[in-house]
Motif scaffolding. Sequence first.
Motif, PDB file in Angstrom:
ATOM      1  N   CYS A 198     -22.456   3.316  -3.302  1.00 52.36           N
ATOM      2  CA  CYS A 198     -22.827   4.693  -2.959  1.00 52.36           C
ATOM      3  C   CYS A 198     -23.706   5.219  -4.092  1.00 52.36           C
ATOM      4  N   PRO A 199     -25.012   5.230  -3.926  1.00 55.98           N
ATOM      5  CA  PRO A 199     -25.896   5.592  -5.045  1.00 55.98           C
ATOM      6  C   PRO A 199     -25.600   6.955  -5.647  1.00 55.98           C
ATOM      7  N   HIS A 200     -25.220   7.940  -4.824  1.00 54.33           N
ATOM      8  CA  HIS A 200     -24.990   9.284  -5.357  1.00 54.33           C
ATOM      9  C   HIS A 200     -23.686   9.402  -6.122  1.00 54.33           C
ATOM     10  N   GLN A 201     -22.823   8.375  -6.056  1.00 58.46           N
ATOM     11  CA  GLN A 201     -21.562   8.407  -6.796  1.00 58.46           C
ATOM     12  C   GLN A 201     -21.567   7.443  -7.982  1.00 58.46           C
ATOM     13  N   VAL A 202     -22.689   6.819  -8.261  1.00 63.41           N
ATOM     14  CA  VAL A 202     -22.786   5.928  -9.425  1.00 63.41           C
ATOM     15  C   VAL A 202     -23.016   6.768 -10.663  1.00 63.41           C
ATOM     16  N   LEU A 216     -23.385   3.843 -15.951  1.00 62.00           N
ATOM     17  CA  LEU A 216     -23.045   2.547 -15.351  1.00 62.00           C
ATOM     18  C   LEU A 216     -24.092   2.112 -14.325  1.00 62.00           C
ATOM     19  N   SER A 217     -25.246   2.775 -14.321  1.00 58.54           N
ATOM     20  CA  SER A 217     -26.222   2.527 -13.265  1.00 58.54           C
ATOM     21  C   SER A 217     -26.725   1.088 -13.277  1.00 58.54           C
ATOM     22  N   ARG A 218     -26.977   0.530 -14.455  1.00 56.35           N
ATOM     23  CA  ARG A 218     -27.505  -0.833 -14.522  1.00 56.35           C
ATOM     24  C   ARG A 218     -26.424  -1.887 -14.285  1.00 56.35           C
ATOM     25  N   LEU A 219     -25.181  -1.484 -14.389  1.00 60.24           N
ATOM     26  CA  LEU A 219     -24.080  -2.424 -14.174  1.00 60.24           C
ATOM     27  C   LEU A 219     -23.457  -2.268 -12.793  1.00 60.24           C
ATOM     28  N   ALA A 220     -24.020  -1.391 -11.972  1.00 61.09           N
ATOM     29  CA  ALA A 220     -23.398  -1.075 -10.682  1.00 61.09           C
ATOM     30  C   ALA A 220     -23.298  -2.305  -9.781  1.00 61.09           C
ATOM     31  N   ASP A 221     -24.366  -3.103  -9.705  1.00 61.16           N
ATOM     32  CA  ASP A 221     -24.335  -4.292  -8.845  1.00 61.16           C
ATOM     33  C   ASP A 221     -23.282  -5.289  -9.312  1.00 61.16           C
ATOM     34  N   LYS A 222     -23.147  -5.444 -10.610  1.00 58.81           N
ATOM     35  CA  LYS A 222     -22.143  -6.379 -11.132  1.00 58.81           C
ATOM     36  C   LYS A 222     -20.736  -5.863 -10.878  1.00 58.81           C
ATOM     37  N   GLY A 254      -4.588   5.533 -18.637  1.00 56.26           N
ATOM     38  CA  GLY A 254      -4.461   6.968 -18.450  1.00 56.26           C
ATOM     39  C   GLY A 254      -5.432   7.785 -19.265  1.00 56.26           C
ATOM     40  N   SER A 255      -6.465   7.162 -19.864  1.00 57.97           N
ATOM     41  CA  SER A 255      -7.451   7.903 -20.637  1.00 57.97           C
ATOM     42  C   SER A 255      -8.817   7.723 -20.024  1.00 57.97           C
ATOM     43  N   GLY A 256      -9.702   8.673 -20.313  1.00 55.63           N
ATOM     44  CA  GLY A 256     -11.049   8.595 -19.790  1.00 55.63           C
ATOM     45  C   GLY A 256     -12.004   8.078 -20.837  1.00 55.63           C
ATOM     46  N   ILE A 257     -13.257   8.438 -20.678  1.00 58.70           N
ATOM     47  CA  ILE A 257     -14.276   7.964 -21.597  1.00 58.70           C
ATOM     48  C   ILE A 257     -14.403   8.933 -22.757  1.00 58.70           C
ATOM     49  N   SER A 258     -14.845   8.413 -23.893  1.00 57.10           N
ATOM     50  CA  SER A 258     -15.054   9.225 -25.078  1.00 57.10           C
ATOM     51  C   SER A 258     -16.547   9.346 -25.328  1.00 57.10           C
ATOM     52  N   ALA A 259     -16.910  10.156 -26.337  1.00 62.62           N
ATOM     53  CA  ALA A 259     -18.320  10.387 -26.610  1.00 62.62           C
ATOM     54  C   ALA A 259     -19.028   9.107 -27.021  1.00 62.62           C
ATOM     55  N   SER A 260     -18.330   8.202 -27.707  1.00 61.47           N
ATOM     56  CA  SER A 260     -18.935   6.949 -28.161  1.00 61.47           C
ATOM     57  C   SER A 260     -19.140   5.955 -27.024  1.00 61.47           C
ATOM     58  N   MET A 261     -18.632   6.257 -25.842  1.00 66.14           N
ATOM     59  CA  MET A 261     -18.709   5.329 -24.715  1.00 66.14           C
ATOM     60  C   MET A 261     -19.752   5.753 -23.693  1.00 66.14           C
ATOM     61  N   LEU A 262     -20.529   6.805 -23.997  1.00 65.20           N
ATOM     62  CA  LEU A 262     -21.476   7.319 -23.023  1.00 65.20           C
ATOM     63  C   LEU A 262     -22.765   6.496 -23.025  1.00 65.20           C
ATOM     64  N   ASN A 263     -22.616   5.187 -22.958  1.00 66.88           N
ATOM     65  CA  ASN A 263     -23.764   4.301 -22.841  1.00 66.88           C
ATOM     66  C   ASN A 263     -23.298   3.012 -22.176  1.00 66.88           C
ATOM     67  N   GLU A 264     -24.241   2.268 -21.634  1.00 66.41           N
ATOM     68  CA  GLU A 264     -23.891   1.070 -20.876  1.00 66.41           C
ATOM     69  C   GLU A 264     -23.333  -0.034 -21.758  1.00 66.41           C
ATOM     70  N   GLY A 265     -23.739  -0.043 -23.056  1.00 66.55           N
ATOM     71  CA  GLY A 265     -23.263  -1.091 -23.942  1.00 66.55           C
ATOM     72  C   GLY A 265     -21.763  -1.083 -24.132  1.00 66.55           C
ATOM     73  N   ALA A 266     -21.152   0.114 -24.063  1.00 66.17           N
ATOM     74  CA  ALA A 266     -19.705   0.204 -24.250  1.00 66.17           C
ATOM     75  C   ALA A 266     -18.945  -0.445 -23.112  1.00 66.17           C
ATOM     76  N   PHE A 267     -19.566  -0.548 -21.936  1.00 68.70           N
ATOM     77  CA  PHE A 267     -18.886  -1.107 -20.778  1.00 68.70           C
ATOM     78  C   PHE A 267     -19.322  -2.534 -20.461  1.00 68.70           C
ATOM     79  N   SER A 268     -20.462  -2.948 -20.983  1.00 64.95           N
ATOM     80  CA  SER A 268     -21.049  -4.220 -20.562  1.00 64.95           C
ATOM     81  C   SER A 268     -20.141  -5.407 -20.865  1.00 64.95           C
ATOM     82  N   GLU A 269     -19.525  -5.429 -22.039  1.00 60.58           N
ATOM     83  CA  GLU A 269     -18.691  -6.572 -22.394  1.00 60.58           C
ATOM     84  C   GLU A 269     -17.475  -6.675 -21.480  1.00 60.58           C
TER      85      GLU A 269
END
Length: 636
Positions: free
Chosen positions: A321-325, A329-335, A370-385
């Motif tokens: 769902c493009p409007h909910q991406v 995480l936009s570049r990692l959406a397909d993966k 039970g936790s969300g994202i932090s300020a240091s995670m607001l980039n794709e690199g934090a999720f890629s690994e």
Amino acid sequence: GNFLIDSDKNTSSSSNQSTSPRKSNMDNESRPSYEPSNQILESLFRKNSSSSSSSGSSQNKPKSDLLTLPISLQEKFLLDDLLSVFMGIEGIYIHIQKSSQTLPESQRAPNPRSSLSQPTPTLLSLSSVKFVVDDADYSLTQLVKCMLPAGELVVKVKAYIAQMSRHEFGMVNHALCSALNVLLKEFNVLIAQLEHQMRMERMTLQKLWFFIQPSLHTLTLLGQVCDKCEGHTGGNLLNVLHHIHDQGGDVKTNDLLSYILGKTSIPYMEMLKRWIFEGVLIDPYKEFMISEDSKENVTKAKESVTEDFISDYWDQRYSLCPHQVVCFLSRLADKVLTTGKYLNVVRECGQDVRCPDADALSWNGLGSEGSGISASMLNEGAFSESIERAFKFASSTLLDVLLNQNQLILRLRSMKHYFLMDEADLYVIFMDLAEQELKQPFHSVSQSRVESLLQMAVLSSASNRDIFKDDVSCDFSSHSMNHHLEAVHSSTYDNISSTSASTSKRDSVSSELKGIEVFMIDYKVRWPVSLVVSKRSITKYQLIFRHLFFARYVERCLKTAWQEQQSLKELNVHYISGRSYCLRHRMLCFMQSIVYYMTYEVMEPRWHEMEAKLRTCLTMDDVLKTHAELQDSILK
């Protein structure tokens, strides 16, 4: 800590020691964060409601008397009313400006589950709530007016919470409302501290203005969040908050926005972790980047893979769902989509699967449980690994299920025996048994008899060693070879599906066609092998089989003609029939060359290439692509 009075500025005792009657209002705020109370909002619109902290001497004080009172008493009454206003409650001398305007349709928060807006009937327009103060000393009035926006912002935030906490707006909105509630509770603690100071007669309007200014900045920020987030849900809401965070200025503002974004993202992050670590999609409000098509749609059900030629289960069962991406995480959406699909296929096989590194990965990029994202995670690199490791696990697990547990390569070899006829003895034995039956017009052919002869041929040939021999069966096409190809190319295979020879099918076949011209075989496959050997794949195999089978039949007829011509040698008619002998010989050589070319120069090399590639495939998509390329190259 966005609202509390600093300890070095507050000489009073702890707020827990306060005996203010407003503590009852604070207790009302200690309800579950996803179900905010509407009592304050209801009292907010009661005209001339009295403040819960008003002293007995001011309970019924006429408003016209305020200007005639001494300035000290005016300040005392206004202080008392301001504390009520800061909680969103009218005072005696400070009240809400009269307005009968309801929420305009253009400002209503849209209902994501309905095209109709359903605003709370008691809510006024968020921008129309204004507090006004009665006539008093000019200097006091001006100072009070500087603090009134704090109460108006509290009303706006509480009205937003009451509106967006309704179940149809989704869990992400509920989490945002919960975060706003926590911040409002902190502000209520500040109000309790200020009231304690007032009761100790240590509070003036000047001091109140000094203490309320930092909170006014925070409340202004919360009001902006409410304005910009209204009408958004799910990942789109997180994108709005992310945009607000990027526009933040000072450190305190960034910290506050990071807190709101982190708390709001908890439901979304939980859905993401369940999807990429377990292949489970739990999204009742359609807020996640992955959408699941209804299982009632037969073309999306896994059973349709083996029944429907145009089934799009693999491509359309789960989609983005493009409007909910979320933007980070936009570049990692397909993966992300592929990872969950792989694990979901394994689950459809009846296996309970979960990434073994899920707990460790939750601390790296996806936050703890039970936790969300932090300020240091607001980039794709934090999720890629984390997503990459989850993807590798999902791919290896699904490939193990396909190649090892379900023996995909052995299954394909079994299909090769029957569809590509690489074991010639099966064809010879079958034609010896069923040739006379298949030479009849299609309407006269007994399919049950041909089925029995096929099974007898399988048991009498080298194919008897095949562990999947029970999955092969005979069938008859409802079209000639040319019409069969045309229907496949036009993707109108609805009426060409292989079924038993019913009366309707027999009526659709031309009376000129013989059984040998429409004969083909069918093959039963089960989940998850059916993802690779789908109805579309079997149809392609059937087209190849029909072409190869008829070519071998023509070759067989020419060999039969040669045998019959051998009996003419004794009659010494070589001169008369020499040209026919030569023509027959050239036709036989041509057909043998055609069959040799199709089998040993086209099919065999490409089949060995496919098997080699299958052993090195890293993903399910590679397997599908490799198998499809084999069939397409053979058909070309």
